[in-house]
Scaffold this active site. Structure first.
Site, PDB file in Angstrom:
ATOM      1  CB  THR A  64      -5.293   6.209  -4.630  1.00  0.00           C
ATOM      2  OG1 THR A  64      -4.939   4.876  -4.202  1.00  0.00           O
ATOM      3  CG2 THR A  64      -6.794   6.337  -4.731  1.00  0.00           C
ATOM      4  CG  LEU A  79      -3.068  10.688  -2.990  1.00  0.00           C
ATOM      5  CD1 LEU A  79      -4.265  11.213  -3.775  1.00  0.00           C
ATOM      6  CD2 LEU A  79      -2.691  11.654  -1.872  1.00  0.00           C
ATOM      7  CG  ASP A  86       3.053 -16.846  -3.614  1.00  0.00           C
ATOM      8  OD1 ASP A  86       2.845 -16.087  -2.653  1.00  0.00           O
ATOM      9  OD2 ASP A  86       3.290 -16.431  -4.769  1.00  0.00           O
ATOM     10  CD  GLU A 128       2.489 -10.296  -3.116  1.00  0.00           C
ATOM     11  OE1 GLU A 128       3.700 -10.310  -3.396  1.00  0.00           O
ATOM     12  OE2 GLU A 128       1.661 -11.119  -3.582  1.00  0.00           O
ATOM     13  CD  GLU A 138      -2.958   2.073  -1.586  1.00  0.00           C
ATOM     14  OE1 GLU A 138      -3.454   3.149  -1.192  1.00  0.00           O
ATOM     15  OE2 GLU A 138      -2.318   1.982  -2.644  1.00  0.00           O
ATOM     16  CG  HIS A 168       1.622 -17.030  -9.126  1.00  0.00           C
ATOM     17  ND1 HIS A 168       1.881 -15.774  -9.636  1.00  0.00           N
ATOM     18  CD2 HIS A 168       1.872 -16.934  -7.792  1.00  0.00           C
ATOM     19  CE1 HIS A 168       2.271 -14.960  -8.670  1.00  0.00           C
ATOM     20  NE2 HIS A 168       2.276 -15.653  -7.534  1.00  0.00           N
TER      21      HIS A 168
END
Length: 625
Positions: free
Chosen positions: A142, A145, A262, A300, A309, A429
Site C-alpha cells: 500500500t 496509502l 535494539d 519497524e 503508515e 540484530h
C-alpha cells in the site's frame, strides 16, 4: 528496517519472513491475504567472494575474468545497504547471495570464541546479523496509502523493492568454512578480513580443502510472505494553550530476537518519560503548552512500517500541526558519549538540554562538554561544537523528515570510536542482543540510559513548553553554505563546460540567510516585549513550517517517500552537497552536451533554487506578500 528473515544457513535453520501491516489505533484487525511462499527451486552454483557486494566490487571480479553468471556470491556487511548487495549481484547474473559479518569490521579483528561474547562485547562466531533487505520503507502493498482493511493493495507478485535473488545472512563461523576453502586468485588487500586465512575470489573451492573441488553451494531460504496485523500504541498529553500543535516522541518495540539494545533500551526511556510526565500531570501542577504524543511503533524492523503508515494516514494533520519529532530507537549503543542526529534547526535545543545535564562518567562534566570531547567540529558561527549527524533512513524518523518535512532528531549514547572500529555494537540484530549483554558490556548500572532519558526529556519539555519554539532556523545557513561550497569546488568546472551557472543557487542561499537572520531578530525583539498570542503563533509557525518548504514530491520520481531536496540519498555521488544536483551530475558527467542527463542537472538546479526561495519567503514577515 527492510523486511527480511532471520537465518542460519549452515546450521540448517528454517526461519521465515512476514509482511506486517500496521494498523491505526482504532483498527484492530485486517483480513489476511494468501501468503506467497518462497520459490521451491533454490539457486545452486559455484561460490565467489564479492567483498561488500558493491557495484564496483562486482566490476572488479569481472575485470579478473571471473564469470559471475549462475554463481553464489559471498559478501560481507558494509560498503552498501543490505538490499543493494542483492540488486548489484543480480545485475551481473549472480543466482544467490550470502552475507556475513567479518570480525575485521565488527570485532577489531577478534574472532576466536574466547575473545568474543560472553568474554567480551565482540560478536561470537555463530552470531548472525539479521535485517531487512527491502529496498523501501512502509507497507510494500500500500505505498502512499494507509494499510487499512479497505485500502487498495497491490498484487504481491507486483510489489517492488524485494531482493531480486535469494539472499541469506550467515555467521562468520559458517563464512569461514566457505571462504577459507575457496580457490582462485587472492582477493585484493582491501578485501581481506580477519577469518585467519587468505581470502580467495573463486569461483569454486580449492583442491585439498574441506570440500570437493567443483562442489557447488545451494542457498535455501525458507521464508514466507504474509499479511500480518501490527499496531502502533499512542499516548497523548493534550496541550493547555496550543493543543493543536504536536511534539511527537517515538520508539519502536519490535525486534530481531531478544532486542535488549535494539529497541528495548529506547523503549525503557520512552516508558520512563511517559511515567514521569504522567505523574506530573496527575498531580495537577503541570500541563504542557503544546500537545505531546508518545508513539510505540510496530513493525519497524520490517521496513519502518508502523511509523510510515501513521504518516500516511494522518498526512495532512501532521504536516499542518507537528512542531518536531524526537526519535529514540537504540538509546544506548555504549556508555562513552551522547550521539545526536538531526536537521539543523534542532541543534540549538539539543545543545541547550545537554549543557544542563551531568554526564554519567565520573569527570563531573556536562553531557555537552563530554560530548564535545568525542565528537566535535569547527563551526564558523559558534567555534568548536559537538557534531550533529544527518538523518538518512535508518529508523522511524525517516517518514517524518523525508515524507512530511518535520524537523526531526535521533538521540542515543554511544561508544568511543577511537577505541574500536566497530561499525555498530557487535551483537546488533543477533540472538546475543540480551539484557545480560547490555548490563555487562554496554551500560553497567544503566547510568547512560538515565542520561539519555534526561536529555530527551529536557528536549521534549523545551519543545512543548517554551513560548517561542527553541528552533534556530539560521543554523540551516551553515549547512547550505557547506553544500554550496562543495558544489562550487567539485562540480563548478564540470557545470561551466555545459554552460550551467551556479549563480542562481548562490543568490538563493544568500536570500535564505538574510531571511533567517531577520526572523531571529524579530523573535529576539518579541521576547523582550509582551507579544500578543497571535504574534507568537505566527513566528512559531514560520519556524515550524520551514522544513516543509524543502519538500518537492516530484524531485526524485525514482525514489519512494523521499521528497526533501536537502536530505535525500546521494546514491551515485560521494560529494557532500545537494543530493539531487550531485546525483544528476554523476549520471551526466560522461554524457554529451544537450542530452537528457544534462537536462536533468538543470532541472535539479531549478528545484533547489525554487525550494530555497520558497524557504526564504516563508521566513519573511507574514504580511510581506
Amino acid at each position: 528496517m527492510r523486511p527480511w528473515c532471520r537465518s542460519c544457513c549452515s546450521a540448517g535453520g528454517t526461519p521465515h519472513l512476514a509482511w506486517t501491516r500496521p494498523r491505526p489505533p482504532s483498527t484492530r484487525c485486517c483480513s489476511p491475504s494468501p501468503a506467497r511462499s518462497s520459490p521451491t527451486t533454490w539457486p545452486l552454483g559455484l561460490l565467489v567472494y564479492a567483498n561488500q557486494g558493491t557495484e564496483e566490487d562486482f566490476k572488479e571480479l569481472q575485470s579478473q575474468n571471473i564469470t559471475l553468471n549462475g554463481t553464489i556470491a559471498l559478501t560481507r556487511y558494509g560498503g552498501t545497504g543490505r538490499g543493494a548487495k542483492a540488486v548489484n549481484a543480480a545485475k551481473h547474473g549472480v543466482a544467490g547471495v550470502l552475507v556475513y559479518t567479518d570480525p575485521a569490521d565488527i570485532n577489531d579483528g577478534q574472532s576466536l570464541p574466547n575473545q568474543t561474547f560472553p568474554h567480551s562485547w565482540g560478536l561470537p562466531p555463530s552470531g548472525v546479523e539479521r535485517g531487512s533487505y527491502y529496498e523501501y520503507f512502509g507497507d510494500p502493498l500500500t505505498p502512499y496509502l494507509p494499510a487499512h482493511p479497505s485500502s487498495f493493495r497491490l498484487d504481491p507478485a507486483d510489489a517492488s523493492g524485494f531482493p531480486p535473488i535469494p539472499t541469506q545472512p550467515i555467521g562468520f563461523e559458517d563464512a569461514q568454512r566457505l571462504l577459507c576453502n575457496l580457490g582462485g586468485a587472492s582477493a585484493p588487500t582491501a578485501w581481506q578480513g580477519a577469518l585467519g586465512c587468505d581470502y580467495k575470489l573463486g569461483p569454486g573451492f580449492r583442491s585439498g580443502g574441506n570440500f570437493t573441488e567443483g562442489s557447488q553451494v545451494n542457498v535455501s531460504v525458507h521464508n514466507r510472505l504474509e499479511l500480518r496485523n501490527s499496531s502502533n500504541v499512542l499516548g497523548i498529553i493534550h496541550g493547555a494553550v496550543e493543543p493543536d500543535r504536536y511534539v511527537l516522541y517515538g520508539n519502536h518495540r519490535d525486534s530481531w530476537v531478544h532486542g535488549a539494545v535494539d529497541p528495548s533500551s529506547g523503549t525503557a526511556v520512552l516508558l520512563e518519560l511517559s511515567r514521569v510526565l504522567g505523574t506530573m500531570l496527575k498531580k495537577g501542577t503541570w500541563r504542557p503548552r503544546r500537545s505531546i504524543v508518545f508513539a510505540s511503533w510496530g513493525a519497524e524492523e520490517f521496513g519502518l512500517i508502523g511509523s510510515t503508515e501513521f504518516a500516511e494516514e494522518f498526512f495532512n494533520k501532521l504536516q499542518e500541526r507537528t512542531v518536531a519529532y524526537i526519535n529514540v530507537d537504540i538509546s544506548v549503543f555504549a556508555n562513552a558519549s551522547l550521539r545526536a542526529q538531526g536537521t539543523p534547526p534542532v541543534q540549538s535545543v539539543i545543545f541547550s538540554a545537554a549543557k544542563q545535564i551531568q554526564a554519567p562518567d565520573p569527570s563531573d562534566l556536562s553531557i555537552y562538554d563530554n560530548w564535545i570531547r568525542y565528537f566535535n567540529r569547527s563551526s564558523p558561527v559558534y567555534g568548536v561544537v559537538p557534531s550533529l549527524g544527518s538523518l538518512v533512513a535508518g529508523s522511524d524518523y525517516a517518514p517524518f523528515i523525508h515524507y512530511l518535512g518535520i524537523s526531526s532528531m535521533d538521540l542515543a549514547y554511544t561508544y568511543d570510536r577511537s577505541k574500536t572500529s566497530a561499525r555498530i555494537y557487535p551483537t546488533y540484530h543477533t540472538a546475543f542482543d540480551t539484557f545480560g549483554y547490555m548490563d555487562k558490556f554496554l551500560d553497567p548500572g544503566f547510568s547512560s540510559h538515565q542520561a539519555v532519558a534526561r536529555t530527551a526529556g529536557s528536549v521534549l519539555l523545551r519543545l512543548s513548553d517554551s513560548l517561542f519554539l527553541p528552533l534556530n532556523v539560521s543554523d540551516y545557513s551553515e549547512t547550505l553554505h557547506s553544500f554550496l561550497q562543495a558544489a562550487q569546488q567539485d562540480l563548478g568546472d564540470l557545470l561551466q563546460t555545459h554552460n550551467i551557472s551556479l549563480e542562481p543557487l548562490v543568490t538563493a542561499v544568500e536570500k535564505f540567510e538574510e531571511a533567517a537572520a531577520a526572523l531571529n531578530q524579530r523573535i529576539s525583539a518579541a521576547q523582550k516585549d509582551n507579544p500578543d498570542p497571535l504574534q507568537v503563533r505566527m513566528l512559531n509557525d514560520q519556524m515550524m513550517l520551514l522544513e516543509r518548504t524543502f519538500l518537492n514530491p516530484r524531485a526524485f520520481p525514482e525514489e519512494r517517500y523521499y521528497s526533501h531536496v536537502l536530505w535525500a540519498p546521494r546514491h551515485t555521488s560521494s560529494i557532500a552537497t545537494f543530493p539531487g544536483l550531485a546525483n544528476a551530475c554523476s549520471q551526466a558527467k560522461d554524457m554529451p552536451h544537450g542530452s537528457a542527463a544534462w537536462a536533468e542537472v538543470q532541472r535539479q538546479l531549478s528545484i533547489l533554487v525554487t525550494a530555497l526561495e520558497g524557504a526564504a519567503a516563508t521566513l519573511r514577515p507574514v504580511a510581506d506578500l
